[in-house]
Design a protein around this motif. Structure first.
Motif, short mmCIF file in Angstrom:
data_model
loop_
_atom_site.label_atom_id
_atom_site.label_comp_id
_atom_site.label_asym_id
_atom_site.label_seq_id
_atom_site.Cartn_x
_atom_site.Cartn_y
_atom_site.Cartn_z
N TYR A 16 0.75 -1.17 0.00
CA TYR A 16 -0.03 0.03 0.20
C TYR A 16 0.91 1.17 -0.02
O TYR A 16 2.10 1.38 0.30
CB TYR A 16 -0.87 0.01 1.37
CG TYR A 16 -1.96 -1.15 1.27
CD1 TYR A 16 -3.20 -0.59 0.54
CD2 TYR A 16 -1.87 -2.14 1.79
CE1 TYR A 16 -4.44 -1.54 0.61
CE2 TYR A 16 -3.03 -3.20 1.66
CZ TYR A 16 -4.14 -2.86 0.99
OH TYR A 16 -5.24 -3.64 0.94
N GLY A 17 0.26 2.30 -0.28
CA GLY A 17 0.87 3.57 -0.26
C GLY A 17 0.34 4.74 0.56
O GLY A 17 -1.00 4.51 0.86
N VAL A 18 0.97 5.65 1.10
CA VAL A 18 0.44 6.65 1.71
C VAL A 18 0.77 7.87 1.09
O VAL A 18 1.97 8.18 0.52
CB VAL A 18 0.82 6.92 3.18
CG1 VAL A 18 0.34 5.68 4.15
CG2 VAL A 18 2.19 6.79 3.44
N PRO A 19 -0.17 8.91 1.04
CA PRO A 19 0.23 10.34 0.49
C PRO A 19 0.88 11.26 1.40
O PRO A 19 0.36 11.16 2.69
CB PRO A 19 -1.19 10.84 -0.27
CG PRO A 19 -1.89 10.35 0.76
CD PRO A 19 -1.41 8.83 1.20
N ALA A 20 1.51 12.23 1.10
CA ALA A 20 2.14 13.28 1.94
C ALA A 20 2.21 14.29 0.89
O ALA A 20 2.68 14.43 -0.01
CB ALA A 20 3.40 12.75 2.45
N LEU A 21 2.31 15.59 1.73
CA LEU A 21 2.55 16.81 1.15
C LEU A 21 3.65 17.39 1.92
O LEU A 21 3.43 17.67 3.21
CB LEU A 21 1.32 17.63 1.16
CG LEU A 21 1.42 19.15 0.49
CD1 LEU A 21 1.91 18.70 -0.98
CD2 LEU A 21 0.37 19.74 0.52
N ILE A 22 4.83 17.69 1.29
CA ILE A 22 6.19 18.19 1.92
C ILE A 22 6.20 19.40 1.20
O ILE A 22 6.56 19.66 0.15
CB ILE A 22 7.09 17.33 1.55
CG1 ILE A 22 7.02 15.73 2.33
CG2 ILE A 22 8.55 17.87 2.45
CD1 ILE A 22 8.08 14.99 1.97
N ARG A 31 5.54 0.74 0.80
CA ARG A 31 6.32 -0.37 1.42
C ARG A 31 5.76 -1.58 0.56
O ARG A 31 4.64 -1.92 0.52
CB ARG A 31 5.74 -0.32 2.52
CG ARG A 31 6.59 -1.54 3.63
CD ARG A 31 6.07 -1.26 4.97
NE ARG A 31 6.71 -2.33 5.79
CZ ARG A 31 6.10 -2.79 7.23
NH1 ARG A 31 5.23 -1.83 7.72
NH2 ARG A 31 6.80 -3.54 7.77
N THR A 32 6.83 -2.26 -0.11
CA THR A 32 6.75 -3.36 -0.88
C THR A 32 6.50 -4.92 0.23
O THR A 32 6.75 -4.69 1.20
CB THR A 32 7.61 -3.69 -1.79
OG1 THR A 32 8.86 -3.92 -1.12
CG2 THR A 32 7.61 -2.78 -2.98
N HIS A 33 6.00 -5.79 -0.34
CA HIS A 33 5.83 -7.05 0.22
C HIS A 33 7.45 -7.54 0.99
O HIS A 33 7.36 -8.28 1.86
CB HIS A 33 5.37 -8.28 -0.55
CG HIS A 33 6.33 -8.96 -1.60
ND1 HIS A 33 6.43 -8.10 -2.81
CD2 HIS A 33 6.84 -9.89 -1.65
CE1 HIS A 33 7.33 -8.74 -3.41
NE2 HIS A 33 7.84 -9.92 -2.97
N SER A 53 -0.64 7.30 -4.74
CA SER A 53 -0.42 6.68 -3.56
C SER A 53 -1.65 5.51 -3.50
O SER A 53 -1.63 4.74 -2.77
CB SER A 53 -0.53 7.64 -2.35
OG SER A 53 -1.78 8.19 -2.49
N ARG A 54 -2.68 5.51 -4.18
CA ARG A 54 -3.77 4.68 -4.43
C ARG A 54 -3.25 3.78 -5.64
O ARG A 54 -4.35 3.03 -5.68
CB ARG A 54 -4.99 5.31 -4.48
CG ARG A 54 -5.28 6.39 -3.10
CD ARG A 54 -6.73 6.94 -3.12
NE ARG A 54 -7.37 7.06 -4.57
CZ ARG A 54 -7.68 8.23 -5.12
NH1 ARG A 54 -7.73 9.32 -4.34
NH2 ARG A 54 -8.32 8.43 -6.18
N GLY A 55 -2.32 3.77 -6.02
CA GLY A 55 -2.04 2.83 -7.09
C GLY A 55 -1.86 1.19 -6.79
O GLY A 55 -1.79 1.14 -5.55
#
Length: 107
Positions: A16-22, A31-33, A53-55
């Motif tokens: 899964y991914g997470v979005p962030a605004l820096i 983070r991969t398996h 991030s939702r890919g």
């Protein structure tokens, strides 16, 4: 290079991914398996939406990838290159785990 905390490692589930605004930089952290961390730009270059991030996380011939949830183009998590259209690319950012926290670096 400045390191920015993104989230606790426990919140970043494998595949899964997470979005962030820096600052002004939209970033997607994955983070991969196999427990590797990657950070790429969160804006899909084909449609301009902040959705990477939702890919769908996967691999193509051993290359860790993410497929855009919009138009399904596949991007390398290592290089940001679009594997379906080598003319397109996402920015990539250094990422690390410090104890239990995920951090991304920007210049």
């Amino acid at each position: 290079m400045n390191w920015h905390q993104i989230c606790d490692i426990e919140l970043l589930l494998p595949e899964y991914g997470v979005p962030a605004l820096i600052g002004e930089h939209p970033v997607a952290v994955f983070r991969t398996h196999d427990d590797e961390l990657y950070a790429i730009g969160n804006v899909d270059p084909f449609c301009g939406a902040g959705v990477m991030s939702r890919g769908i996380v996967g691999d193509r011939g051993g290359e860790p990838t993410v497929a855009s949830p919009m138009l399904k183009q596949v991007f390398s998590l290592r290089t940001g290159e679009c594997l379906d259209d080598p003319g397109a690319r996402l920015p990539v950012f250094p990422v690390r785990r410090r104890e239990t926290v995920v951090e991304v670096a920007l210049p």
